[in-house]
Scaffold this motif. Structure first.
Motif, mmCIF file in Angstrom:
data_model
loop_
_atom_site.group_PDB
_atom_site.id
_atom_site.type_symbol
_atom_site.label_atom_id
_atom_site.label_comp_id
_atom_site.label_asym_id
_atom_site.label_seq_id
_atom_site.Cartn_x
_atom_site.Cartn_y
_atom_site.Cartn_z
ATOM 1 N N SER A 89 39.588 47.509 34.384
ATOM 2 C CA SER A 89 40.836 46.745 34.478
ATOM 3 C C SER A 89 41.440 46.759 35.882
ATOM 4 N N LYS A 90 41.022 47.696 36.728
ATOM 5 C CA LYS A 90 41.647 47.873 38.040
ATOM 6 C C LYS A 90 41.511 46.639 38.941
ATOM 7 N N PRO A 91 40.309 46.069 39.120
ATOM 8 C CA PRO A 91 40.223 44.888 39.994
ATOM 9 C C PRO A 91 40.979 43.693 39.435
ATOM 10 N N LEU A 92 41.084 43.593 38.129
ATOM 11 C CA LEU A 92 41.863 42.512 37.520
ATOM 12 C C LEU A 92 43.338 42.658 37.847
ATOM 13 N N TYR A 93 43.819 43.900 37.792
ATOM 14 C CA TYR A 93 45.227 44.140 38.137
ATOM 15 C C TYR A 93 45.479 43.791 39.606
ATOM 16 N N LEU A 94 44.573 44.222 40.465
ATOM 17 C CA LEU A 94 44.724 43.917 41.889
ATOM 18 C C LEU A 94 44.688 42.408 42.131
ATOM 19 N N LEU A 95 43.863 41.705 41.363
ATOM 20 C CA LEU A 95 43.800 40.250 41.484
ATOM 21 C C LEU A 95 45.151 39.631 41.114
ATOM 22 N N GLY A 96 45.800 40.183 40.089
ATOM 23 C CA GLY A 96 47.127 39.704 39.715
ATOM 24 C C GLY A 96 48.136 39.891 40.832
ATOM 25 N N VAL A 97 48.079 41.045 41.513
ATOM 26 C CA VAL A 97 48.970 41.318 42.646
ATOM 27 C C VAL A 97 48.722 40.306 43.765
ATOM 28 N N ILE A 98 47.448 40.066 44.045
ATOM 29 C CA ILE A 98 47.069 39.128 45.112
ATOM 30 C C ILE A 98 47.587 37.721 44.801
ATOM 31 N N MET A 99 47.357 37.265 43.573
ATOM 32 C CA MET A 99 47.759 35.912 43.184
ATOM 33 C C MET A 99 49.271 35.743 43.250
ATOM 34 N N HIS A 100 50.004 36.771 42.868
ATOM 35 C CA HIS A 100 51.461 36.685 42.952
ATOM 36 C C HIS A 100 51.892 36.493 44.405
ATOM 37 N N ASN A 101 51.279 37.237 45.308
ATOM 38 C CA ASN A 101 51.636 37.132 46.720
ATOM 39 C C ASN A 101 51.246 35.791 47.312
ATOM 40 N N GLN A 102 50.335 35.085 46.668
ATOM 41 C CA GLN A 102 49.957 33.745 47.103
ATOM 42 C C GLN A 102 50.807 32.674 46.428
ATOM 43 N N GLY A 103 51.774 33.103 45.619
ATOM 44 C CA GLY A 103 52.632 32.153 44.918
ATOM 45 C C GLY A 103 52.014 31.564 43.671
ATOM 46 N N ARG A 104 50.902 32.127 43.220
ATOM 47 C CA ARG A 104 50.195 31.617 42.031
ATOM 48 C C ARG A 104 50.572 32.476 40.826
ATOM 49 N N ASN A 105 51.826 32.371 40.428
ATOM 50 C CA ASN A 105 52.366 33.295 39.435
ATOM 51 C C ASN A 105 51.796 33.098 38.034
ATOM 52 N N LYS A 106 51.510 31.871 37.666
ATOM 53 C CA LYS A 106 50.915 31.633 36.351
ATOM 54 C C LYS A 106 49.537 32.275 36.266
#
Length: 241
Positions: free
Chosen positions: A109-126
């Motif tokens: 689950s760790k890389p998936l969580y990090l991907l969520g953090v990355i996407m949020h910082n790119q403005g891709r909140n959905k």
């Protein structure tokens, strides 16, 4: 390959910061987007500490890149690389390696969580929320629930779902006291869905009563006018010569 104690400690520290729900990495962007986030504020290190941290990240990134080049299937090294890329805010490279880490170890689950953090910082909140929902399917954790609660409340305008995740996180017996306090803070500020639900019927009922009052009044006015016409004498007919 075994990580050195220094690297393991650094990685654990970074994961711990991420685990409080995007707070440390994202506090600046959260403040810019809403006035009262209610999130735990973290003091930013001074310029000297920041410079030292960036140098450490750069050294670790180079070392991990060489390690992955030698062994492209080393998912642990890839996850550590993603963490350091996040540290220097290289979002594109971080996303590339996060996706590769997910492909190598779909049960982690760790890389998936990090991907969520990355996407949020790119403005891709959905997309960030979708990634974190997948994390829950692998491992349900209060920190992930908190992150989702923040995303749905402040960025996706879905308070009901945000409250649902925050409540679930609060009920997690493994959640730390600090995390529970942060969740409680958000729940206290969150708009309650039933308030809006009660407001709508009340407004509808008020409009209905006004309409009911208006209808008899209109009827009475109409009757009054007809009565006036009936009481008024007819105009005299013109006389014929």
């Amino acid at each position: 390959m075994t990580d050195s104690p220094k690297r393991t400690t650094s990685s654990r520290a970074l994961i711990l910061l991420l685990a409080v729900g995007l707070v440390t990495m994202l506090v600046t962007s959260l403040k810019e987007r809403f006035e009262s986030p209610g999130l735990t504020e973290q003091r930013r290190p001074g310029p000297a500490a920041q410079a030292g941290g960036q140098q450490d990240d750069a050294q670790q990134i180079g070392k991990l890149m060489r390690q992955i080049a030698e062994n492209p299937n080393d998912s642990t090294a890839m996850i550590h690389l993603v963490e350091h890329l996040i540290g220097v805010q290289n979002w594109d490279a971080a996303e590339t390696f996060a996706q590769r880490a997910i492909t190598l170890d779909a049960a982690n689950s760790k890389p998936l969580y990090l991907l969520g953090v990355i996407m949020h910082n790119q403005g891709r909140n959905k997309e960030a929320a979708e990634a974190l929902e997948k994390v829950l399917a692998i491992k349900d954790e209060a920190s992930v629930r908190y992150s989702l609660g923040v995303l749905y409340l402040y960025f996706l305008e879905n308070p009901a779902k945000g409250i649902e995740h925050l409540t679930a996180g609060l009920q997690d017996p493994k959640a730390s006291d600090e995390l529970k306090a942060a969740i409680m803070q958000e729940l206290e500020k969150a708009p309650q869905p039933d308030q809006n639900a009660k407001a709508a019927p009340a407004a509808s009922e008020t409009r209905g009563k006004s309409a009911d009052k208006a209808a008899p009044a209109a009827g009475e006015n109409a009757k009054g006018k007809n009565a006036d016409k009936a009481a008024k004498p007819a105009a005299p007919a013109s006389k014929t010569k």
